[in-house]
Scaffold this motif. Structure first.
Motif, PDB file in Angstrom:
ATOM      1  N   UNK A   1     -53.161  13.896 -13.241  1.00  0.00           N
ATOM      2  CA  UNK A   1     -51.728  13.201 -12.979  1.00  0.00           C
ATOM      3  C   UNK A   1     -51.484  12.822 -14.817  1.00  0.00           C
ATOM      4  N   UNK A   2     -51.986  12.856 -15.681  1.00  0.00           N
ATOM      5  CA  UNK A   2     -51.776  12.413 -16.813  1.00  0.00           C
ATOM      6  C   UNK A   2     -52.604  13.123 -17.917  1.00  0.00           C
ATOM      7  N   UNK A   3     -52.123  13.683 -18.861  1.00  0.00           N
ATOM      8  CA  UNK A   3     -52.736  14.284 -20.051  1.00  0.00           C
ATOM      9  C   UNK A   3     -52.504  13.445 -21.474  1.00  0.00           C
ATOM     10  N   UNK A   4     -53.749  12.744 -21.846  1.00  0.00           N
ATOM     11  CA  UNK A   4     -53.535  11.654 -22.966  1.00  0.00           C
ATOM     12  C   UNK A   4     -54.012  12.549 -24.045  1.00  0.00           C
ATOM     13  N   UNK A   5     -53.480  12.562 -24.952  1.00  0.00           N
ATOM     14  CA  UNK A   5     -53.422  13.220 -26.383  1.00  0.00           C
ATOM     15  C   UNK A   5     -54.271  12.334 -27.457  1.00  0.00           C
ATOM     16  N   UNK A   6     -55.224  12.175 -27.813  1.00  0.00           N
ATOM     17  CA  UNK A   6     -55.843  11.162 -28.880  1.00  0.00           C
ATOM     18  C   UNK A   6     -55.952  11.842 -30.289  1.00  0.00           C
ATOM     19  N   UNK A   7     -55.133  10.946 -30.920  1.00  0.00           N
ATOM     20  CA  UNK A   7     -55.142  11.348 -32.465  1.00  0.00           C
ATOM     21  C   UNK A   7     -55.652  10.426 -33.374  1.00  0.00           C
ATOM     22  N   UNK A   8     -56.279  10.487 -34.818  1.00  0.00           N
ATOM     23  CA  UNK A   8     -56.594   9.828 -35.738  1.00  0.00           C
ATOM     24  C   UNK A   8     -55.521   9.406 -36.670  1.00  0.00           C
ATOM     25  N   UNK A   9     -55.299   8.173 -36.815  1.00  0.00           N
ATOM     26  CA  UNK A   9     -54.033   7.757 -37.715  1.00  0.00           C
ATOM     27  C   UNK A   9     -54.279   8.019 -38.951  1.00  0.00           C
TER      28      UNK A   9
END
Ligand code: GDP
Length: 296
Positions: free
Chosen positions: A215-223
């Motif tokens: 239902x949702x794809x979350x992209x995780x990113x290093x700041x």
């Protein structure tokens, strides 16, 4: 405190305005220049910062002559509004609903904090009365399942994974099916990352997404990548339907301002930020309250 340095500089600049006897052009310019410097140091794109300064000056020019006190507060409000513009993706994110089980898939490069963030996201929702579950579909990184298992056990969240199965798509499908049967209402699928953006990573993401229909794809990113966040977020978005972004390690990096504004520019809403290694070091991200915090 998130982005403490940036916050300190912006609040400091606005306070100088409060303390000035007369708020003339010189004082206003000094204040805006200091805010500009702070934003550039936080790695916000030059054009965005320049536009912000121009917009504020334009509004002030049309309001010239207003009383000093109003002008001071007005400038603070204008700075806050402009920060909102920079940070707002203009797109709301899909929010899971308790009545219907949701599948949320996490994607991102190796080392971005994806596995840690999956547990943080699960734990955050568990505290709000959800019944989350974690699926480890990362068969690429040795130790990924053990890490998820350890985090999940600590947070008392059911998990699924395999030491034997090497097909991440099969693990993802089996895990999602199992937790749907067990009536878990938030099924979180951790996928594998690579060190670089490469075809194999994107292909695996696509396959897992097709098979589990999240239902949702979350992209995780290093700041810490600052402005480079724009290209990375765009590349992931082009490969899989990224619906939201979580930016990690906002506790240690002045470049966080760059990452936040760059992601907004890709029209992806940032929904949470990671502020430490622990499961509860996780904050909901709201553009308006973040901008208000930055301006004091
Ligand atoms: P993955 O390879 O993307 O799954 O990354 P991991 O979840 O294994 O995280 C990589 C490292 O980043 C670990 O040492 C985590 O503890 C650390 N980490 C993750 N999120 C944060 C955060 O918000 N702040 C800090 N300081 N460290 C973090």
């Amino acid at each position: 405190m998130v982005l403490a340095e940036l916050q300190g500089s912006i609040i400091g600049a606005l306070q100088q305005l409060q303390h000035a006897t007369i708020v003339d052009d010189k004082v206003v310019n000094e204040c805006l220049n200091e805010i500009t410097r702070a934003l550039l140091q936080a790695d916000v794109q030059f054009k965005l910062v320049r536009d912000m300064q121009t917009n504020i000056k334009n509004v002030l020019a049309t309001q010239y002559g207003s009383a000093g006190h109003d002008k001071r507060n007005n400038i603070k409000k204008l700075v806050c509004n402009e920060l909102c513009k920079i940070l707002d993706s203009g797109k709301p994110s899909f929010t899971p609903k308790k009545e219907k089980p949701s599948v949320v898939m996490f994607v991102g490069l190796q080392g971005s904090g994806k596995t840690t963030t999956c547990t943080k996201y699960a734990y955050y929702h568990q505290k709000k009365g959800w019944k989350p579950a974690l699926v480890c579909a990362d068969t690429f990184r040795a130790g990924a399942f053990d890490q998820l298992k350890q985090n999940a056990t600590k947070a008392k969240i059911p998990y699924y994974g395999s030491y034997m199965e090497s097909d991440p798509v099969k693990i993802a499908v089996d895990g999602v099916e199992r937790f749907k049967k067990e009536n878990r209402d938030l099924i979180i699928v951790d996928t594998s990352g690579r060190h670089k953006q490469e075809a194999a990573l994107f292909e695996e993401m696509r396959q897992i997404s097709e098979a589990t229909k999240p239902d949702l794809v979350i992209f995780v990113m290093d700041s810490s990548i600052g402005q480079a966040a724009f290209d990375q977020a765009r590349a992931f978005k082009q490969s899989v339907a990224v619906g939201a972004v979580i930016i990690t390690k906002m506790d240690g990096h002045a470049k966080g301002g760059g990452a936040l504004s760059a992601v907004a520019a890709t029209k992806s809403p940032v929904i949470f930020i990671g502020t430490g290694e622990h499961t509860d070091e996780f904050e909901e991200f709201n553009v308006k309250s973040f901008a208000e915090r930055l301006t004091g």
